[in-house]
Every structure is written in C-alpha cells, then in structure tokens.
Design a protein around this motif. Structure first.
Motif, PDB file in Angstrom:
ATOM      1  N   LYS A  33       0.810  -1.214   0.000  1.00 23.90           N
ATOM      2  CA  LYS A  33       0.000   0.000   0.000  1.00 23.90           C
ATOM      3  C   LYS A  33       0.847   1.269   0.000  1.00 23.90           C
ATOM      4  N   LEU A  34       2.030   1.193   0.577  1.00 23.58           N
ATOM      5  CA  LEU A  34       2.960   2.320   0.604  1.00 23.58           C
ATOM      6  C   LEU A  34       4.153   1.973  -0.265  1.00 23.58           C
ATOM      7  N   LEU A  35       4.515   2.879  -1.163  1.00 17.32           N
ATOM      8  CA  LEU A  35       5.656   2.673  -2.050  1.00 17.32           C
ATOM      9  C   LEU A  35       6.733   3.679  -1.699  1.00 17.32           C
ATOM     10  N   ILE A  36       7.937   3.183  -1.445  1.00 19.27           N
ATOM     11  CA  ILE A  36       9.072   4.043  -1.160  1.00 19.27           C
ATOM     12  C   ILE A  36      10.031   3.948  -2.345  1.00 19.27           C
ATOM     13  N   ILE A  37      10.235   5.081  -3.012  1.00 24.27           N
ATOM     14  CA  ILE A  37      11.175   5.125  -4.132  1.00 24.27           C
ATOM     15  C   ILE A  37      12.347   5.998  -3.718  1.00 24.27           C
ATOM     16  N   GLY A  38      13.496   5.358  -3.523  1.00 21.21           N
ATOM     17  CA  GLY A  38      14.704   6.072  -3.141  1.00 21.21           C
ATOM     18  C   GLY A  38      15.662   6.155  -4.310  1.00 21.21           C
ATOM     19  N   GLN A  39      16.947   6.249  -3.989  1.00 19.74           N
ATOM     20  CA  GLN A  39      17.961   6.423  -5.027  1.00 19.74           C
ATOM     21  C   GLN A  39      18.502   5.084  -5.490  1.00 19.74           C
ATOM     22  N   ALA A  40      19.442   4.530  -4.745  1.00 21.62           N
ATOM     23  CA  ALA A  40      20.052   3.244  -5.079  1.00 21.62           C
ATOM     24  C   ALA A  40      20.659   2.689  -3.800  1.00 21.62           C
ATOM     25  N   PRO A  41      20.829   1.386  -3.706  1.00 23.39           N
ATOM     26  CA  PRO A  41      21.428   0.814  -2.503  1.00 23.39           C
ATOM     27  C   PRO A  41      22.856   1.320  -2.299  1.00 23.39           C
ATOM     28  N   GLY A  42      23.225   1.493  -1.041  1.00 30.29           N
ATOM     29  CA  GLY A  42      24.609   1.793  -0.700  1.00 30.29           C
ATOM     30  C   GLY A  42      25.394   0.497  -0.589  1.00 30.29           C
ATOM     31  N   SER A  43      26.656   0.598  -0.258  1.00 30.35           N
ATOM     32  CA  SER A  43      27.505  -0.599  -0.188  1.00 30.35           C
ATOM     33  C   SER A  43      27.064  -1.553   0.915  1.00 30.35           C
ATOM     34  N   ARG A  44      26.551  -1.022   2.046  1.00 32.11           N
ATOM     35  CA  ARG A  44      26.075  -1.901   3.124  1.00 32.11           C
ATOM     36  C   ARG A  44      24.846  -2.685   2.693  1.00 32.11           C
TER      37      ARG A  44
END
Length: 194
Positions: A33-44
């Motif tokens: 129901k909630l969509l989170i669109i971020g940038q890209a994964p970090g190394s961790r």
C-alpha cells in the motif's frame, strides 16, 4: 509478481558499469500500500541485500514512525529504488542510480501493485523522474522547494530529502522540515492503513 521480482533480481543489464557487480535490491507485493522510491542501494545494502539496512534506513523509519517489522513487510510496504544495484562511489558520496533501471522495470512493477495509496519520493532522482509532469509542483525546480511545498503535491505523492547522515547540513539549514513537513507526512500516513 513473483516472476517479475525474480527477473529483476537476476537483472544484469548494466553489469559492466557496477564496481561490485549486480545485486538488485527490491521489496514489493501485489498487496503493498505504501511505495518508497529512493535512489540506489549503498555498499552496506549491497552486502546484506536488505533495503535501507543502514543509518539512512534508521532515520527513514524514524521519520515514518515505523518499526522494522512493519517496514520490511512487503504486503504493506514496497521499496523500489531508482537504481536497483549499488552504483559505486563518486566524488561526494555514491554515484547516481544507474539510468537503465527505472525505465526498464518501474512501470512493470507499478502495474503489479494496484493497492498503492501513497508513494514517497526520496531524493532528487526519484522526484525528477516522477514529478516532471505534476503541474502542482512544476514551478519548483530544487529538491528543497519541492519538499517545502509538499502540501501541494498530489495526494498519492510525497517528496522527502534523503535521510542520509550526509544530509545533516541540509536538515540544519531547513528546520521547517521537522516542524512542518514531517507532521504533514504523518498526517498523510495516518489517512492510510499501512
């Protein structure tokens, strides 16, 4: 949906451009129901394979007032970055998300998630991609302007800054974010049952 997620997780379109190789990180369900669109994964996150598994994720969950159990329940929350793999280091942090991911996969994923009620657009890459044709925010060219005017965003979108510890300076320069924007976000989240 399972078949599409398998395809994404085995994607190697930009393999030659990735310093650590491909490891697409995504969380989604037809029930999300909630969509989170971020940038890209970090190394961790690349190492663990778990989205937002770092200090940025801790701050994001704090902003959203969500515990890890809820945050990582794909039936409630989809996590779809602009770039699915770690793009490598740049001069001042990580490189931008690879440009192949969103045009290749996002529309197909969104078509499989009919229950999405609210999309959080975290950072400039997600906002530029998804808000380019939103007339209510067309006049706001910077991330700061878009976030300051989050109340003008359509009900199904909410712009946020990146919760990275590197953004401390931005947060200190913009105290209105915690005083005005986060309460507005909490109000929007409360109208939906996540």
């Amino acid at each position: 949906m399972d078949q599409l997620l398998d395809q994404i997780r085995s994607c190697n379109i930009c393999e030659k451009e990735l310093p650590l190789g491909p490891r697409p990180v995504v969380q989604a369900s037809a029930k999300s129901k909630l969509l989170i669109i971020g940038q890209a994964p970090g190394s961790r996150v690349h190492k663990s394979g778990i989205p937002w598994d770092d200090p940025s994720g801790d701050r994001l969950r704090e902003w959203l007032r969500l515990d890890k159990e809820t945050f990582y329940d794909a039936n409630k929350i989809a996590i779809v970055p602009m770039g699915f793999c770690y793009p490598g280091k740049g001069r001042s942090g990580d490189n931008p998300p690879r440009p192949e991911c969103a045009p290749t996969w996002h529309e197909r994923l969104l078509n499989e998630m009919p229950s999405i009620q609210l999309t959080l657009l975290i950072g400039q890459y997600a906002q530029r991609y998804y808000l380019k044709e939103v007339k209510a925010l067309a006049g706001y060219k910077t991330l700061t302007e878009r976030i300051k005017n989050a109340d003008k965003a359509p009900d199904h979108f909410f712009p946020l800054p990146h919760p990275s510890p590197r953004n401390q300076i931005w947060l200190k320069k913009n105290p209105w974010f915690e005083k005005e924007t986060l309460p507005l976000l909490h109000s929007r989240l409360a109208t939906h049952k996540f």
